[in-house]
Design an enzyme around this catalytic site. Structure first.
Site, mmCIF file in Angstrom:
data_model
loop_
_atom_site.group_PDB
_atom_site.id
_atom_site.type_symbol
_atom_site.label_atom_id
_atom_site.label_comp_id
_atom_site.label_asym_id
_atom_site.label_seq_id
_atom_site.Cartn_x
_atom_site.Cartn_y
_atom_site.Cartn_z
ATOM 1 C CD GLN A 46 60.051 44.823 85.450
ATOM 2 O OE1 GLN A 46 59.942 45.861 86.068
ATOM 3 N NE2 GLN A 46 60.606 44.742 84.265
ATOM 4 C CB SER A 47 62.767 38.004 88.161
ATOM 5 O OG SER A 47 61.652 37.332 87.613
ATOM 6 C CB SER A 48 66.542 40.817 89.144
ATOM 7 O OG SER A 48 66.608 41.260 87.795
#
Length: 636
Positions: A46-48
């Site tokens: 997941q990106s963040s």
């Protein structure tokens, strides 16, 4: 009839529906025992960090792919879940150790299938995505997402995978552009305020005010006042470190957000303060941008670069309370630019003996002349064009032209001697007053901390020794800090009393009124003399002729005044003297009149004939050499 999605086609292959259809039927991707004997890697990303906590359903769906791999035939112990890239963007591979490990395992031929919830989880970059496809095609590794299973060696599957990778990359670009445009739209209204620097406080409803702490504001005022006086980042930094000046900053993140902490001055913090336009009351956005070359060289880690003011996306003046005026801010930026060691900048005055580095310009080519030090006592100005391009530009010794400019500067300062003495007294008084005020604020803060620790200790129940002992230690530590600070202040008072005594006043007035004595004093450094010259002189242009010792000098003073002068420089040869033919003629005439060599030398000195080294007179040896050189030329 059995379901074709789960039918065994042979003892070694399992047929599963592919993502593409041919005609009216469905094509199947075979999972063989070769695939099942290798690892199944479930890639989770997941990106963040915010997505990890807020989008938990997506995370659970990704981890559930391990159960899907079990239904495909992989043993539970042969399924590897790679979640090292949680909270990392899929834009590049440099900062994703999980993706790098995945590539390494595929390259070692350890992997039968790679599973991801979406293709975008694997990569948002076409470069990294197609590299993964190539590696999977070479080693026969399958790829699977929520829509199906793909074989990188199959042309139809390869087409679908390529489209999915391209869509993933475009999706990231679209989302980033949407966010950037939203930020820019808010910034154009002057409302995008993420953080504020030292000396300011952002209120919960978004308003920015000066820090309510008096010592914080006084420290910021001290920094800008001293930079206006010293004119150098390095000198300001050393001044603050020498006097142990700390800067009050507000914590920007975490549970202590908004709390005031005092930090020693660092170069990075001081540089940000001097360059930030908010101290002049201006709102700005877009002062820094991503440097693609440096970012690529650092493995994907973002590297920023400052851009000129003309390229800032948003600049709105008079939006915040200010510490300095906008004109002072521009002057500070100009001074910082001039202090840089660039070819088009004069640089910071240094300790070399030459007086005019950064100001002296060659009249032939218009370029700045540089100071060289063949010996410490005899600096030399030379034009770099002559060295680099072989031009006819000439150099000259620094002594003659430095003396000329120094005399002109002293002459310009002489009428202002009385004003300078009064200003010197006022400056010294203000300087000591600022430092003593800073020390008083530090002492007041230390006393307040000690009283707070005492109140906390007094408020606890005496029987509760578990808490009382800790509070007692804090109180003792606060008292020790207060005592040490008071001792430092006493030593400071011993070195610099708050008020000037009569002897100090008399010395300051005497030195300021006798500017030449102050200029030539051994205690006055070369850097200080250069600083005085730069306050009055904008540039000095010299026109040096190779066939003459006489050099014309043009001094451009600040305020558009220009004066012309002439100096006599030292040359290396007699032939470079403008009076050389006349000199030879005079020597021959004196010899015809019956004078000896020694008498000829004495007469030449009386008549004012100059030698190449202008400070030396003619001797018997030099006259004899001139006569010998003349006879040799006549014989040829």
């Amino acid at each position: 009839m059995s379901n074709p999605d789960t039918t065994r086609c042979s003892s070694t292959e399992r047929m599963l529906p592919s993502s593409t259809a041919i005609g009216a039927g469905r094509r199947f991707t075979a999972i063989s025992d070769r695939h099942l004997s290798r690892l199944a890697i479930v890639y989770v990303r997941q990106s963040s960090t915010q997505q990890i906590f807020d989008h938990q359903e997506s995370r659970e769906r990704q981890y559930a792919l391990a159960d899907y791999a079990v239904t495909l035939g992989w043993p539970r112990e042969r399924i590897l879940v790679s979640d090292d890239d949680q909270g990392r963007s899929g834009r590049t591979v440099g900062q994703r150790p999980g993706f790098q490990r995945l590539l390494a395992e595929v390259t070692l031929d350890h992997v039968g299938i790679v599973l991801g919830l979406e293709i975008s989880r694997l990569s948002r970059s076409s470069k990294d995505w197609y590299h993964l496809l190539e590696v999977c095609g070479v080693f026969g590794t399958l790829l699977a997402d929520q829509d199906g299973i793909y074989d990188a060696n199959d042309s139809n599957d390869r087409l679908v995978l390529g489209l999915k990778g391209t869509m993933s990359e475009v999706e990231l670009t679209t989302m980033r552009n949407r966010l950037e445009r939203g930020k820019l739209h808010k910034a154009e209204r002057g409302e995008l305020i993420l953080t504020v620097p030292c000396g300011y406080l952002k209120l919960p409803h978004g308003e920015v005010i000066l820090d309510p702490d008096e010592q914080v504001r006084a420290t910021v005022d001290l920094i800008f006042a001293k930079f206006a006086e010293l004119g150098s980042f390095g000198k300001l930094y050393r001044y603050l470190r020498r006097h142990k000046v700390c800067i009050g900053c507000r914590v920007q993140q975490g549970p202590r957000r908004g709390e005031l902490v005092w930090r020693p001055v660092s170069r990075a913090l001081l540089g940000r303060m001097l360059h930030h336009p908010i101290y002049a009351g201006a709102y700005s956005y877009g002062r820094r941008r991503v440097d693609p070359k440096r970012t690529a060289a650092s493995g994907g880690k973002l590297r920023m670069q400052y851009v000129p003011m003309s390229e800032w996306k948003v600049l709105k003046r008079d939006r915040f309370p200010a510490y300095i005026t906008w004109e002072r801010y521009l002057a500070n930026q100009q001074r910082l630019q001039e202090n840089r060691s660039w070819p088009d900048a004069p640089g910071v005055p240094r300790d070399g003996a030459a007086l005019l580095p950064g100001l002296l310009v060659c009249g032939a080519c218009g370029r700045r002349m540089h100071a060289g030090y063949r010996t410490k006592a005899k600096p030399y100005y030379e034009c770099m064009r002559r060295k680099l391009e072989g031009s006819t530009c000439c150099g000259l010794g620094a002594a003659a032209i430095d003396d000329l400019v120094g005399q002109q500067v002293l002459r310009a300062l002489q009428p202002a001697a009385l004003d300078l003495s009064l200003q010197a007294l006022q400056h010294v008084h203000e300087e000591r007053e600022r430092l003593h005020q800073h020390w008083q604020q530090r002492l007041e803060r230390a006393a307040q901390e000690a009283r707070r620790a005492e109140r906390q200790y007094q408020a606890v129940e005496p029987e509760n020794r578990l808490v009382a002992r800790t509070l007692e230690q804090r109180w003792e530590e606060a008292l020790r800090t207060q005592r040490a600070l008071q001792e430092d202040y006493d030593r400071f008072l011993q070195e610099q009393p708050r008020q000037l005594d009569e002897d100090e006043r008399a010395r300051i007035v005497a030195l300021a009124s006798d500017i030449p004595a102050l200029w030539h004093s051994p205690e006055t450094t070369a850097a200080e003399r250069k600083e005085i010259v730069r306050l009055l002189v904008e540039r000095v242009v010299v026109h040096v002729r190779a066939d003459s010792e006489r050099t014309s000098v043009e001094i451009a003073w600040r305020g558009s005044l220009t004066t012309n002068h002439e100096v006599v420089r030292s040359v290396s040869r007699y032939e470079s003297l403008s009076a050389y033919p006349e000199l030879l003629k005079r020597i021959r005439q004196l010899r015809k009149d019956g004078l000896t060599i020694a008498q000829v030398a004495t007469q030449l000195n009386k008549e004012g004939y100059r030698t190449p080294r202008s400070r030396k007179g003619y001797t018997s040896t030099s006259v004899r050499k001139l006569l010998s050189r003349h006879r040799h030329k006549a014989q040829r």
